[in-house]
Design a protein around this motif. Sequence first.
Motif, PDB file in Angstrom:
ATOM      1  N   UNK A 155       3.117   0.796   3.412  1.00 22.24           N
ATOM      2  CA  UNK A 155       2.874  -0.320   4.325  1.00 22.24           C
ATOM      3  C   UNK A 155       2.590  -1.552   3.480  1.00 22.24           C
ATOM      4  N   UNK A 156       3.214  -2.655   3.825  1.00 24.69           N
ATOM      5  CA  UNK A 156       3.038  -3.880   3.046  1.00 24.69           C
ATOM      6  C   UNK A 156       2.367  -4.957   3.876  1.00 24.69           C
ATOM      7  N   UNK A 157       1.647  -5.821   3.181  1.00 27.49           N
ATOM      8  CA  UNK A 157       1.029  -7.003   3.773  1.00 27.49           C
ATOM      9  C   UNK A 157       1.534  -8.223   3.012  1.00 27.49           C
ATOM     10  N   UNK A 159       0.876  -1.168   0.000  1.00 25.89           N
ATOM     11  CA  UNK A 159       0.000   0.000   0.000  1.00 25.89           C
ATOM     12  C   UNK A 159       0.921   1.228   0.000  1.00 25.89           C
ATOM     13  N   UNK A 160       1.239   1.680  -1.194  1.00 24.05           N
ATOM     14  CA  UNK A 160       2.232   2.751  -1.335  1.00 24.05           C
ATOM     15  C   UNK A 160       1.605   4.101  -0.984  1.00 24.05           C
ATOM     16  N   UNK A 162      -6.555   7.111   2.499  1.00 25.52           N
ATOM     17  CA  UNK A 162      -7.001   7.982   1.411  1.00 25.52           C
ATOM     18  C   UNK A 162      -5.907   8.172   0.366  1.00 25.52           C
ATOM     19  N   UNK A 163      -4.642   8.049   0.778  1.00 23.05           N
ATOM     20  CA  UNK A 163      -3.521   8.349  -0.118  1.00 23.05           C
ATOM     21  C   UNK A 163      -3.007   7.144  -0.892  1.00 23.05           C
ATOM     22  N   UNK A 164      -3.345   5.917  -0.500  1.00 21.67           N
ATOM     23  CA  UNK A 164      -2.607   4.760  -0.988  1.00 21.67           C
ATOM     24  C   UNK A 164      -2.905   4.431  -2.446  1.00 21.67           C
TER      25      UNK A 164
END
Length: 958
Positions: A604-606, A555-556, A698-700
Motif C-alpha cells: 500500500x502506498x501513500x 508500505x511493502x 505487522x508485516x510492512x
Amino acid sequence: MQIRITAKRAVQGSLSALFGLLVACASPEPSSPSNSPVQSPNDRFAYRLITLDNGLETLLVSNPDTPKAAASLDVQVGHGDNPAGRGGLAHFLEHMLFLGTEKYPDAAEYEQYVTEHGGSRNAYTSFEHTNYFFDIDAEHLPGALDRFAQFFVSPNFDAAYVERERNAVEAEYQMGLKSDSRRGLDVLQQSMNPSHPFSQFAVGSLESLADRPDASVREDLLKFYDKHYSADVMRLVILGREPLDTLEDMATEMFSAVPNRGVELEQINEPLFVDAKLPMLVKVKPQGTLRQLEVNFQTPDYRADYRVKPMTYVSNLLGHEGEGSLLSMLKREGLADGLSSGTGLSWRGGVLLSLTISLTEQGVAEYERVLQGVFAYLELLRSQDPMEWLYQEQAAVAALGFRFRESSEPMGYVSRLSNAMHYYEPDDVLQGPYLMTDFNASMIKGAIGALNPDMAQVVLTAPEVSTDRISPYYGVPYSTLGPEALMLSRWKAGDVDGLHFPAANPFIAENVELVAIADDNPAQPELLIDEPRKRLWFRQGEDFRVPKGAMYVSFRSPLVAASAEQKAASALYTRMVNDAVREYTYPTLLAGVGFNFYSHGQGISMRVSGYNEKQFALVEELLTKIWEQEFDPARFERIRRSLVLGLQNTVARRPTSQLIDDLRRALSTGSYDEEDLIAALEKLDVEALDAYRDEFWESVKIEGLLYGNYVRSDVQTMSETLDVLLQTGAGAPALAPEVLRIAEGDDLELRAQIQHNDAVVAWYLQGEGQTWRDRAMVSLTAQITESGFFQQLRTEQQLGYIVSSFAWPQYDVPALMLLIQSPSHSAEHVYGAMQQFLLDTAKDITEEQFDRHRQALINATLKPQENLGQRAEFYWQSLATREWDFDSPQQMAAAIESISYADWQQAYRRMFLEDRRSLLALTPGAKGLPSKDGAEVFESPEALREGRETLIIDLAPL
C-alpha cells in the motif's frame, strides 16, 4: 471551498496580502507588450502573438531545449454546427482531413511522417470546436507542419476514403453503444429543447452520413468545409526549438494560404431547456450498475468575464467535500459516496452547470431527500451576499498556480492554448485560466440566482428506475416527467442540518521560498536511511525550482495481492482510509497539496505532493488518523457495497478493456476475476477487516522518497513521522511478481464471452527474454509497426475504430500487442489480417525507414521529464523495480542503438513469424467463433495459467 463565516476576520488580511504579492509576481512587464502575452515568472519559454495577413491568429512558442515540437489548430466549429439531418458531419470532417491533401495526396503520408519521426497526432470534435494537434521530434517540425497546414489549405476529400471513413465513424458509434456516458448524453439530447443545436446527434453513423438523392455526403462535406473552415475562426499554436523569428517565417509561409471566408459566429438564442417544461425529472436505466443523480441548470455564459469567474466561485462551494459540505451531509445519511460540480457544456448564449452525485442504493430509494439537501445548500448560498474573503482565498490559490506553473507535455499544451485563444484577450492567453482579480458580488449573486429549483433538470440514473420510452440512437430506456407531474414541494421540504460554509483553508502555502541547493546534492536519489524495515531516499529538486515536493511512501507487504481475499481486503481498507480522512484532506487538495492512499501488487502506498510548506504537519496528522482509525459499521457496509457494484459494472466498460483485463489475469500474478473478488468482499465484515489491518501493519517494510524543495534534515523528520506505523519485529518482504512464460512455438488461445456485438482480438506476442536487448527489440518492433498497422487495418481495410499496435510489457517481460475491436468483421477475419500484416512488414520496411524509427525510439526513450512530478514518478518507478542506478533510459537507448537493420530483420522473423510465443485473446461478438487449427484453446485465464511455468521477476528484497 467551505469556509466558516466566523473565520473571516482572521484570514482576510493575510490572504489579501498574499494574493496581492502573487498577482504582482505573476504579471511581469512583457518584453514586447504588443505581441507577448503575460507569462509566469517560472516560464522560461519565449512567446509571440501574430496575426497572419489572412486573419489567422497565431501564438509562437520557442523553447530551445524542447526534445519535442508540437502544433495545434483549433477551428471554432463543432457538432453544434451540423446541418439539420446530418448528425456527425463535423466529426466526419475531422476524420477526413487526415487522409490526403493536394500537396501530399497519399492518405498515409501525414501519419507515417509523424510516426517515423517520433511523434503522434490526434484531434477531437466538441460542440463548438474541432481541435487538431501533433507532436514530433523537434528537428522535424518543418516537415510535419507543412503537411499539417495543408489540411486547412487544400484537402482532397478523396471519394474512396469518404466511403471508408464513414465505416470508421460507424465503428466509433457502435463502440459507444454500451457506454453509459454516451447513453446518458443521448437521453439528455432527447429531453432538451429540439431547437437547440446541442440536441443533434453528434457522433454520426452510416445512416446519418449516407448519400441522399439530393446530395451525396461528400458534397455536404465540401459545403460544410467551405462554410466553416475559415482563418478568422481558427487559432494556431506552434511550439519548437527555433527562434521566434524562424517560427514566424514558418507560420507565414505555410498557413497564409488558409482562406478567410469572413465567418460570423452567431449567438444561440434558443434555450437549452424550454422553461415551460421545467422543472423536469428524467429517469435513465444504465447498461451497468451506475447510480447517480445529476442536477442541471442553464446559466448565462460568463466566459467573457474570466477575470471574475463567477461559476468557479459557485462550483467550488457546491463541489466542496469538507466539513459542513453538501457531500458531507449526504454521506452522513448514507445517501451518496461522491460529488462533483462544474460547467461541462458551454455555448454562445449559455452554460450548463451540472451537479453530479454518486448515489448509494439507499440514495436511489431516497433521491428526493438528496434533492432536499441540494436545494437546501443552494438556499444557503442565496441567504447571504457572496463572501469576498472566500473569493480572495480561491484567487490566491489560482495565482499560486500561475506563479509556479510548470511545463507539461508539448502536444497537450498547444492543444489547450489554441482553444483558449478564442476566449482570452491576447495578453491573457497564458494567465487567463488562473485570473480571479475582479470580485463582482452582483455577478456572482446573479449566477447563484440562476440555480433555482423551479428551473432544474434532474436526471436519476439507476438500474432500479422504471421507464417508458427508448432513446433513438443508443437504445436507452428512460422516462421524463415535467412540472405538471412533479411535486416540487417535496424537493424543497424537510429539515437539513449541518450545512454551512467552509472554514478558512489552513493549508494554503504562505512561505513559497526555495531552499538553497546543497553542494552535496546527489545527481540521483541517495539512500539516507537504511534500516531493516525502513529505507528512505532523498534528492533536492535542482532541475525544477518550485516550492513543491513529492513525498512518496510504499508500505511493502506480502499481504495485499497473493489471493483474491487479500486483494479485496486491501482495496476495501484503502477505500475506508481515504473516506475517513476526506473531510480533512479536501482543503489540502484545494490548496495544491494532493494526498492518495492506494493498494498495489507490492503493498500500500501513500503519496503527498504539491506545495511542500505544510506537508509534514499534514502527514503527521494523517498517519495518526490512519493508526487510530476505527471502522464505522454503517460506512463499512456502504463502501463494501460500492466496491461490489463497481466490480459488477464491468459490463459497461469497453470490450477492449475487459479483454485486456482477462489477458492480464492470464499473464501475471495479482489480478483476479471479478466474481472471486465479489465473493471475497461479501465474506468480509468489520472484524475481519480490522484483523487484516493489524496483520498488514505487522508485516510492512517501508520504502520512501523525498524529492523536491526539501533539505537533507527533512529525511530524518520523515523517518520519525513514519515510525508511528512501524511495529516491532522483522516484517516480511513483498512477494515477487510472476509472469507466465510462453514457450517458443506456443500457440495459445484465450476465449472470453463479453456482452457486445463487436469482435475483439488482442494478440500478445511475448519477447524472447528479459535483457535490455530483448526489451529493445520488441519496443523497436512496436515503433515500426504502429503507423502501418493503423493505416492498413483501420484506414484501408476498415476493420474497426480501435486499431493499435504497441509494446505491452508485463514488469520487465517484453511483448508486442496487436489490438482490434471490429463491428464489421469476424474475429477470424481480424486475426487473418493481423497475420498478413506481420508478414508484409518484414518485406515492406526499408533500411532507411528502420533508421528513422530507431532514432525516433531513442529520442523518446531519452526524453527528459517535463516537471517535478514526472521526475518524481520516474524515481519512484525505478525504486519499485529496484533499478537503483536510475539509468534505465540510458540502458534502453544503448540497446536500441546497438540493433542493426539486419539484426532486427532476423529477430523479427524469428519472434513474430516463425517461432513466436503467441497468446491470442478474443471475444467473438455477433460474428461467432473462429475456426483456428493447431491452437490450445482455453475458456478462462485461470485454466490457461494452470500448470504452466512462470517467470519470477527478480526484485531484490528490502
